[in-house]
Design a protein around this motif. Structure first.
Motif, PDB file in Angstrom:
ATOM      1  N   LEU A  60       6.488   2.808  -8.107  1.00 41.69           N
ATOM      2  CA  LEU A  60       5.023   2.736  -7.388  1.00 41.69           C
ATOM      3  C   LEU A  60       3.884   2.752  -8.229  1.00 41.69           C
ATOM      4  O   LEU A  60       3.073   1.858  -7.677  1.00 41.69           O
ATOM      5  CB  LEU A  60       5.018   4.324  -6.592  1.00 41.69           C
ATOM      6  N   HIS A  61       3.967   2.934  -9.275  1.00 46.48           N
ATOM      7  CA  HIS A  61       2.980   3.115 -10.164  1.00 46.48           C
ATOM      8  C   HIS A  61       2.638   1.497 -10.630  1.00 46.48           C
ATOM      9  O   HIS A  61       1.639   0.883 -10.625  1.00 46.48           O
ATOM     10  CB  HIS A  61       2.994   3.787 -11.512  1.00 46.48           C
ATOM     11  N   ASP A  62       3.653   1.028 -11.110  1.00 49.81           N
ATOM     12  CA  ASP A  62       3.749  -0.504 -11.292  1.00 49.81           C
ATOM     13  C   ASP A  62       3.339  -1.489 -10.269  1.00 49.81           C
ATOM     14  O   ASP A  62       2.547  -2.298 -10.456  1.00 49.81           O
ATOM     15  CB  ASP A  62       5.258  -0.837 -11.916  1.00 49.81           C
ATOM     16  N   VAL A  63       3.934  -1.196  -9.124  1.00 47.20           N
ATOM     17  CA  VAL A  63       3.807  -2.160  -7.932  1.00 47.20           C
ATOM     18  C   VAL A  63       2.287  -1.930  -7.502  1.00 47.20           C
ATOM     19  O   VAL A  63       1.678  -2.848  -7.296  1.00 47.20           O
ATOM     20  CB  VAL A  63       4.793  -1.578  -6.756  1.00 47.20           C
ATOM     21  N   LEU A  64       1.806  -0.729  -7.268  1.00 47.26           N
ATOM     22  CA  LEU A  64       0.430  -0.409  -6.785  1.00 47.26           C
ATOM     23  C   LEU A  64      -0.621  -0.782  -7.565  1.00 47.26           C
ATOM     24  O   LEU A  64      -1.810  -1.048  -7.270  1.00 47.26           O
ATOM     25  CB  LEU A  64       0.173   0.842  -6.255  1.00 47.26           C
ATOM     26  N   GLY A  65      -0.319  -1.025  -9.035  1.00 45.61           N
ATOM     27  CA  GLY A  65      -1.238  -1.444  -9.969  1.00 45.61           C
ATOM     28  C   GLY A  65      -1.517  -2.851  -9.750  1.00 45.61           C
ATOM     29  O   GLY A  65      -2.684  -3.491 -10.158  1.00 45.61           O
ATOM     30  N   ASN A  66      -0.704  -3.735  -8.997  1.00 46.66           N
ATOM     31  CA  ASN A  66      -1.054  -5.162  -8.732  1.00 46.66           C
ATOM     32  C   ASN A  66      -0.425  -5.381  -7.284  1.00 46.66           C
ATOM     33  O   ASN A  66       0.435  -6.152  -7.059  1.00 46.66           O
ATOM     34  CB  ASN A  66      -0.246  -6.007  -9.722  1.00 46.66           C
ATOM     35  N   PRO A  67      -1.006  -4.571  -6.182  1.00 49.30           N
ATOM     36  CA  PRO A  67      -0.634  -4.921  -4.851  1.00 49.30           C
ATOM     37  C   PRO A  67      -0.583  -6.116  -4.132  1.00 49.30           C
ATOM     38  O   PRO A  67      -0.216  -6.476  -3.080  1.00 49.30           O
ATOM     39  CB  PRO A  67      -1.300  -3.822  -4.305  1.00 49.30           C
ATOM     40  N   PHE A  68      -1.545  -7.224  -4.993  1.00 49.46           N
ATOM     41  CA  PHE A  68      -1.639  -8.408  -3.885  1.00 49.46           C
ATOM     42  C   PHE A  68      -0.676  -9.366  -4.387  1.00 49.46           C
ATOM     43  O   PHE A  68      -0.619 -10.497  -3.757  1.00 49.46           O
ATOM     44  CB  PHE A  68      -3.160  -8.900  -4.651  1.00 49.46           C
ATOM     45  N   ILE A  69       0.152  -9.104  -5.393  1.00 46.70           N
ATOM     46  CA  ILE A  69       1.259 -10.200  -5.728  1.00 46.70           C
ATOM     47  C   ILE A  69       2.611  -9.584  -5.467  1.00 46.70           C
ATOM     48  O   ILE A  69       3.060  -8.579  -5.595  1.00 46.70           O
ATOM     49  CB  ILE A  69       1.264 -10.372  -7.444  1.00 46.70           C
ATOM     50  N   VAL A 110       0.828  -1.067  -0.040  1.00 46.04           N
ATOM     51  CA  VAL A 110       0.218  -0.079  -0.224  1.00 46.04           C
ATOM     52  C   VAL A 110       0.948   1.295  -0.066  1.00 46.04           C
ATOM     53  O   VAL A 110       1.981   1.094   0.286  1.00 46.04           O
ATOM     54  CB  VAL A 110      -0.942  -0.025   1.236  1.00 46.04           C
ATOM     55  N   LEU A 111       0.466   2.290  -0.692  1.00 44.98           N
ATOM     56  CA  LEU A 111       1.259   3.323  -0.650  1.00 44.98           C
ATOM     57  C   LEU A 111       1.281   4.014   0.873  1.00 44.98           C
ATOM     58  O   LEU A 111       0.379   4.149   1.484  1.00 44.98           O
ATOM     59  CB  LEU A 111       0.526   4.651  -1.392  1.00 44.98           C
ATOM     60  N   ARG A 112       2.642   4.312   1.106  1.00 49.29           N
ATOM     61  CA  ARG A 112       2.917   4.764   2.626  1.00 49.29           C
ATOM     62  C   ARG A 112       3.645   6.237   2.496  1.00 49.29           C
ATOM     63  O   ARG A 112       4.057   6.417   1.349  1.00 49.29           O
ATOM     64  CB  ARG A 112       4.046   3.809   3.117  1.00 49.29           C
ATOM     65  N   ASN A 113       3.371   6.852   3.505  1.00 45.71           N
ATOM     66  CA  ASN A 113       3.864   8.135   3.534  1.00 45.71           C
ATOM     67  C   ASN A 113       5.550   8.174   2.956  1.00 45.71           C
ATOM     68  O   ASN A 113       5.761   9.128   2.216  1.00 45.71           O
ATOM     69  CB  ASN A 113       3.969   8.961   4.871  1.00 45.71           C
ATOM     70  N   TRP A 114       6.256   7.505   3.532  1.00 46.98           N
ATOM     71  CA  TRP A 114       7.694   7.481   3.232  1.00 46.98           C
ATOM     72  C   TRP A 114       7.873   6.990   1.788  1.00 46.98           C
ATOM     73  O   TRP A 114       8.774   7.579   1.292  1.00 46.98           O
ATOM     74  CB  TRP A 114       8.401   6.412   4.148  1.00 46.98           C
ATOM     75  N   MET A 115       7.169   6.305   1.152  1.00 43.64           N
ATOM     76  CA  MET A 115       7.177   5.746  -0.170  1.00 43.64           C
ATOM     77  C   MET A 115       6.891   7.161  -1.197  1.00 43.64           C
ATOM     78  O   MET A 115       7.505   7.418  -2.106  1.00 43.64           O
ATOM     79  CB  MET A 115       6.449   4.600  -0.571  1.00 43.64           C
ATOM     80  N   ALA A 116       5.920   7.784  -0.876  1.00 44.43           N
ATOM     81  CA  ALA A 116       5.430   8.835  -1.595  1.00 44.43           C
ATOM     82  C   ALA A 116       6.740  10.131  -1.383  1.00 44.43           C
ATOM     83  O   ALA A 116       6.899  10.787  -2.332  1.00 44.43           O
ATOM     84  CB  ALA A 116       4.045   9.531  -0.968  1.00 44.43           C
ATOM     85  N   GLU A 117       6.978  10.217  -0.148  1.00 48.41           N
ATOM     86  CA  GLU A 117       8.099  11.204   0.026  1.00 48.41           C
ATOM     87  C   GLU A 117       9.452  10.824  -0.594  1.00 48.41           C
ATOM     88  O   GLU A 117       9.994  11.713  -1.380  1.00 48.41           O
ATOM     89  CB  GLU A 117       8.446  11.046   1.813  1.00 48.41           C
ATOM     90  N   SER A 118       9.832   9.462  -0.502  1.00 48.91           N
ATOM     91  CA  SER A 118      11.097   9.008  -1.383  1.00 48.91           C
ATOM     92  C   SER A 118      10.746   9.315  -2.977  1.00 48.91           C
ATOM     93  O   SER A 118      11.678  10.059  -3.402  1.00 48.91           O
ATOM     94  CB  SER A 118      11.330   7.807  -0.953  1.00 48.91           C
ATOM     95  N   ALA A 119       9.582   9.119  -3.351  1.00 47.56           N
ATOM     96  CA  ALA A 119       9.520   9.317  -4.905  1.00 47.56           C
ATOM     97  C   ALA A 119       9.433  10.843  -5.324  1.00 47.56           C
ATOM     98  O   ALA A 119       9.913  11.218  -6.258  1.00 47.56           O
ATOM     99  CB  ALA A 119       8.110   8.549  -5.179  1.00 47.56           C
ATOM    100  N   THR A 120       8.890  11.427  -4.336  1.00 45.43           N
ATOM    101  CA  THR A 120       8.798  13.082  -4.621  1.00 45.43           C
ATOM    102  C   THR A 120       9.978  13.691  -4.517  1.00 45.43           C
ATOM    103  O   THR A 120      10.236  14.408  -5.376  1.00 45.43           O
ATOM    104  CB  THR A 120       7.579  13.527  -3.625  1.00 45.43           C
ATOM    105  N   ASP A 179      14.047  12.864 -11.530  1.00 42.35           N
ATOM    106  CA  ASP A 179      14.457  11.129 -11.538  1.00 42.35           C
ATOM    107  C   ASP A 179      12.851  10.641 -11.010  1.00 42.35           C
ATOM    108  O   ASP A 179      12.418  10.740  -9.944  1.00 42.35           O
ATOM    109  CB  ASP A 179      15.303  10.795 -10.497  1.00 42.35           C
ATOM    110  N   PHE A 180      12.100  10.270 -12.236  1.00 38.90           N
ATOM    111  CA  PHE A 180      10.884   9.768 -11.956  1.00 38.90           C
ATOM    112  C   PHE A 180      10.782   8.062 -11.964  1.00 38.90           C
ATOM    113  O   PHE A 180       9.813   7.562 -11.736  1.00 38.90           O
ATOM    114  CB  PHE A 180       9.926  10.087 -13.226  1.00 38.90           C
ATOM    115  N   SER A 181      12.047   7.470 -11.626  1.00 38.39           N
ATOM    116  CA  SER A 181      12.005   6.050 -11.641  1.00 38.39           C
ATOM    117  C   SER A 181      11.249   5.449 -10.376  1.00 38.39           C
ATOM    118  O   SER A 181      10.567   4.359 -10.510  1.00 38.39           O
ATOM    119  CB  SER A 181      13.672   5.510 -11.406  1.00 38.39           C
ATOM    120  N   GLU A 182      11.236   6.223  -9.289  1.00 34.69           N
ATOM    121  CA  GLU A 182      10.515   5.684  -8.280  1.00 34.69           C
ATOM    122  C   GLU A 182       8.806   5.747  -8.387  1.00 34.69           C
ATOM    123  O   GLU A 182       8.211   4.852  -7.855  1.00 34.69           O
ATOM    124  CB  GLU A 182      10.777   6.123  -6.922  1.00 34.69           C
TER     125      GLU A 182
END
Length: 134
Positions: free
Chosen positions: A98-107, A74-84, A91-94
């Motif tokens: 995140l977009h790819d990971v959260l598109g399929n969060p159950f796997i 799930v998107l966590r504050n620290w993940m969003a902060e790191s990506a931001t 550098d939009f790699s994160e």
């Protein structure tokens, strides 16, 4: 018990989803937090009894059902902060990750695991507070 111990709700349910009946006593980080509660032993015993009473249900089926409704990521504050922070330097790699990971969060996903997205938050991110207007 989760509220009393400050356990991570999402990961506690996910780790219950991933644990076989035999592994329910194994220490994973979210379940470890929960296991510090004085009522955990009683709850665990009752949970295992409930699982044993479910006729026609096997452990693999239970785990599959639980994993289909309890996300690993799930998107966590620290993940969003790191990506931001990275995006602010172009550098939009994160953000893409995140977009790819959260598109399929159950796997479970290798890149997400390598990034620590299902682990405890890093020390620098534990005190982050982000409002809905952020």
């Amino acid at each position: 018990m989760m509220e009393d111990t400050g356990s991570d709700f999402t990961m506690t349910f996910r780790q219950l989803s991933e644990a076989s009946v035999q592994q329910l006593h194994a220490v994973t980080w979210a379940l470890h937090d929960l296991s510090s509660h004085q009522l955990f032993s009683d709850w665990s015993r009752l949970y295992l009894l409930r699982l044993a009473r479910q006729e026609g249900d096997n452990d693999g089926d239970r785990r599959h059902r639980m994993k289909s409704v309890n996300p690993r990521y799930v998107l966590r504050n620290w993940m969003a902060e790191s990506a931001t922070r990275k995006a602010e330097t172009n550098d939009f790699s994160e953000v893409v990750l995140l977009h790819d990971v959260l598109g399929n969060p159950f796997i479970a996903q290798d890149a997400a695991e390598e990034s620590g997205y299902a682990a405890r938050p890093p020390l620098w991110g534990r005190r982050l507070k982000v409002s809905c207007s952020s």
